[in-house]
Design a protein around this motif. Structure first.
Motif, PDB file in Angstrom:
ATOM      1  N   UNK A  56     -29.434  16.143  85.941  1.00  0.00           N
ATOM      2  CA  UNK A  56     -28.229  15.419  85.549  1.00  0.00           C
ATOM      3  C   UNK A  56     -26.976  16.216  85.923  1.00  0.00           C
ATOM      4  N   UNK A  57     -25.974  15.530  86.475  1.00  0.00           N
ATOM      5  CA  UNK A  57     -24.688  16.170  86.777  1.00  0.00           C
ATOM      6  C   UNK A  57     -23.584  15.660  85.849  1.00  0.00           C
ATOM      7  N   UNK A  58     -23.774  14.471  85.272  1.00  0.00           N
ATOM      8  CA  UNK A  58     -22.778  13.944  84.340  1.00  0.00           C
ATOM      9  C   UNK A  58     -23.225  14.333  82.925  1.00  0.00           C
ATOM     10  N   UNK A  59     -22.666  15.423  82.460  1.00  0.00           N
ATOM     11  CA  UNK A  59     -23.042  15.961  81.147  1.00  0.00           C
ATOM     12  C   UNK A  59     -21.854  15.996  80.193  1.00  0.00           C
ATOM     13  N   UNK A  86     -24.636   9.888  89.413  1.00  0.00           N
ATOM     14  CA  UNK A  86     -24.293   8.595  90.023  1.00  0.00           C
ATOM     15  C   UNK A  86     -24.611   8.545  91.519  1.00  0.00           C
ATOM     16  N   UNK A  87     -25.265   7.477  91.923  1.00  0.00           N
ATOM     17  CA  UNK A  87     -25.536   7.246  93.344  1.00  0.00           C
ATOM     18  C   UNK A  87     -26.822   7.872  93.855  1.00  0.00           C
ATOM     19  N   UNK A  88     -27.501   8.674  93.041  1.00  0.00           N
ATOM     20  CA  UNK A  88     -28.699   9.356  93.566  1.00  0.00           C
ATOM     21  C   UNK A  88     -29.985   8.566  93.348  1.00  0.00           C
ATOM     22  N   UNK A  89     -30.019   7.668  92.378  1.00  0.00           N
ATOM     23  CA  UNK A  89     -31.254   6.911  92.149  1.00  0.00           C
ATOM     24  C   UNK A  89     -31.482   5.958  93.321  1.00  0.00           C
ATOM     25  N   UNK A  90     -32.725   5.766  93.689  1.00  0.00           N
ATOM     26  CA  UNK A  90     -33.081   4.848  94.779  1.00  0.00           C
ATOM     27  C   UNK A  90     -32.837   3.411  94.313  1.00  0.00           C
ATOM     28  N   UNK A 213     -20.174  15.670  91.139  1.00  0.00           N
ATOM     29  CA  UNK A 213     -21.555  15.416  90.752  1.00  0.00           C
ATOM     30  C   UNK A 213     -22.001  14.017  91.123  1.00  0.00           C
ATOM     31  N   UNK A 214     -21.257  13.360  92.031  1.00  0.00           N
ATOM     32  CA  UNK A 214     -21.618  12.012  92.461  1.00  0.00           C
ATOM     33  C   UNK A 214     -22.226  12.074  93.855  1.00  0.00           C
ATOM     34  N   UNK A 215     -22.896  10.989  94.263  1.00  0.00           N
ATOM     35  CA  UNK A 215     -23.468  10.898  95.600  1.00  0.00           C
ATOM     36  C   UNK A 215     -23.016   9.594  96.230  1.00  0.00           C
ATOM     37  N   UNK A 216     -22.581   9.637  97.507  1.00  0.00           N
ATOM     38  CA  UNK A 216     -22.367  10.803  98.358  1.00  0.00           C
ATOM     39  C   UNK A 216     -21.311  11.737  97.750  1.00  0.00           C
ATOM     40  N   UNK A 217     -21.362  13.003  98.162  1.00  0.00           N
ATOM     41  CA  UNK A 217     -20.462  14.012  97.601  1.00  0.00           C
ATOM     42  C   UNK A 217     -19.020  13.523  97.645  1.00  0.00           C
ATOM     43  N   UNK A 218     -18.349  13.602  96.526  1.00  0.00           N
ATOM     44  CA  UNK A 218     -16.933  13.236  96.469  1.00  0.00           C
ATOM     45  C   UNK A 218     -16.689  11.747  96.276  1.00  0.00           C
TER      46      UNK A 218
END
Ligand code: NAG
Ligand code: NAG
Ligand code: NAG
Ligand code: NAG
Length: 340
Positions: A56-59, A86-90, A213-218
Motif C-alpha cells: 500500500x502507498x496510500x496510508x 491507485x492504478x496498480x490493480x489489474x 504513490x500512484x500509477x503511472x508515476x505522478x
C-alpha cells in the motif's frame, strides 16, 4: 485545434458496489439526471476481485476513505484493495469496464444483473454516443455518480480511438485536475411529483488530489469526497465465506440505514449530513425503467424509489495542450478502498 472524444467509461474495483460516469455522455448510458440510480445497469461496468500487486502507498489518513486511522498490522483490512495503490490493480477488458465485473463470470461476482447483456461483455463493444468536442488546452467538466459508496478515488484518462483500446493505452494519458475545488450537482430529483433537482444548490468543496504513490508515476487521482457510514469495524467480517463477507461489509458501512447516524462516518462529512452507502431518493425515472432498486427487490412504487446517490461529483480537467488532434476515448477509473 480540436481533440474529438467519443466516450467510453471504465469502472473498476467493486465488490457488489457501483458507480457511473455521468458527464460527458457515454456508451454506458450514465447521465447527470439519473445520477447514481443505476438505470439500465449503467453502474455495472467494472472489474471485480482485483487487488494491488504490491504494498500500500496510500496510508496517510488525509487520503484514506475506510478504516482511515489504521495503516499497518492485522487491523488494516483494506491494505490490498485498489485505492491503497491507485492504478496498480489489474482491470479486465479494455479500460471501458466489463459487464458484471468479470470476463470469466463467477457466482458471487457483481451480485445481480438485470441481464441486458451476457456477463463479461466488454464496455468498448457498446454503441458509441455522439462525440463531444474538447479543444486542446481547454478546461472541461467531467462528472460521476456513486450507486454504492466504497470510498477510494478516481482518475480520467484518454486513449486515441485508432489505437488498440487497452488499459495500458489509457494509462499513457492521464488527465490533470484543474484548480482546488469540485462540485456536487443534484440529478433529476422529484418531490411530490415535481422535478426539483435542478433548483437545488450546487455545493462547492475542496478537491483532494493525490499524485504520490500512484500509477503511472505522478498520475493524478482525486479522493472520493463522500464518506460511507461506519456502523462497526469491517475487520469483524474477515474470514467469512465470500457471500457472507459481502453482506457483513455492507452492514458495516450502513447499507440500509438510509442516512448515517450522526458521526458514524468513515471520515468527516464535507457538509453536515452528506454521507452514506446506498441512499434512497425519489427520481424522475418511471416504473418502466430498470434501476438498482428493482434488482435489490426494493419496493417500486409509482414513481419508484431510486437507490444510489442523487448527485454527481463534478471536476475540472485539463485537455493537454500538446495532444495530437484526433478522436479519443475517455475512460473514468474508480479504485475502491472498501472492496476489491
Ligand atoms: C441505454 O438506454 C436505452 C434506453 O434508453 C437502452 O435501450 C439501452 O440498452 C441502454 N444501453 C445500455 C448500454 O445499457
Ligand atoms: C511519497 O510517498 C512515499 C511512500 O508512499 C514516501 O516515502 C514519500 O516521502 C512521499 N513523498 C512525498 C513528497 O510526499
Ligand atoms: C489489443 O489489446 C488486447 C487486450 O485488450 C490484446 O489482447 C491484444 O493482443 C492487443 N492487440 C495488439 C495488436 O496489440
Ligand atoms: C426530469 O424529470 C422530468 C419528470 O419529472 C422530466 O419531464 C424531464 O424530462 C427530466 N429531465 C431530464 C433531463 O431527464
Amino acid at each position: 485545434m480540436f481533440a474529438v472524444l467519443a466516450l467510453c467509461v471504465s469502472l473498476s474495483h467493486l465488490a457488489n458496489g457501483h458507480g457511473v460516469l455521468t458527464w460527458p455522455p457515454n456508451r454506458q448510458n450514465g447521465s447527470m439526471a439519473n445520477a447514481g440510480a443505476c438505470a439500465w445497469d449503467d453502474c455495472v461496468w467494472y472489474s471485480d476481485f482485483v487487488t494491488i500487486p504490491g504494498e500500500a502507498t496510500v496510508n496517510d489518513e488525509e487520503f484514506r476513505t475506510f478504516n482511515v486511522k489504521v495503516s499497518t498490522g492485522p487491523g488494516d483490512w483494506s491494505r490490498k484493495n485498489p485505492w491503497r495503490a491507485p492504478g496498480t490493480a489489474k482491470v479486465f477488458g479494455s479500460g471501458c469496464g466489463v459487464y458484471g465485473g468479470r470476463e470469466d463470470f463467477v457466482l458471487g461476482s457483481s451480485g445481480r444483473l438485470q441481464g441486458f447483456f451476457p456477463p463479461g461483455v466488454n464496455g468498448l463493444e457498446l454503441p458509441a454516443k455522439s462525440p463531444t468536442v474538447w479543444p486542446k488546452g481547454s478546461t472541461q467538466e467531467v462528472a460521476w455518480a456513486i450507486t454504492a459508496n466504497h470510498g477510494g478515488g478516481y482518475s480520467y484518462r484518454l486513449c486515441p480511438k485508432g489505437e488498440n483500446i487497452t488499459e495500458e493505452c489509457f494509462q499513457k494519458t492521464v488527465l490533470r485536475f484543474v484548480g482546488d475545488k469540485q462540485w456536487l450537482i443534484y440529478g433529476n430529483v422529484t418531490q411530490m411529483g415535481d422535478s426539483i433537482g435542478y433548483e437545488l444548490p450546487q455545493l462547492e468543496l475542496p478537491l483532494k488530489v493525490i499524485r504520490n504513490g500512484t500509477f503511472p508515476a505522478g498520475s493524478e487521482w482525486a479522493r472520493n469526497p463522500i464518506p460511507s457510514c461506519l456502523m462497526f469495524d469491517q475487520a469483524q467480517c474477515e474470514g467469512l465465506p465470500r457471500d457472507q463477507y459481502i453482506s457483513c461489509a455492507q452492514a458495516a458501512s450502513g447499507y440500509d440505514v438510509v442516512v448515517c447516524p450522526p458521526n458514524w462516518v468513515q471520515f468527516p462529512e464535507p457538509f453536515p449530513g452528506l454521507s452514506g452507502h446506498v441512499p434512497y431518493w425519489r427520481s424522475h425515472l418511471g416504473p418502466d425503467v430498470p434501476q438498482w432498486i428493482n434488482l435489490m427487490g426494493g419496493e417500486q412504487g409509482n414513481p419508484p424509489m431510486s437507490r444510489g446517490f442523487p448527485i454527481s461529483i463534478m471536476d475540472l480537467v485539463k485537455v493537454p495542450e500538446d495532444l495530437p488532434e484526433g478522436e479519443y476515448l475517455l475512460s473514468w477509473r474508480w479504485d475502491c478502498e472498501q472492496s476489491s
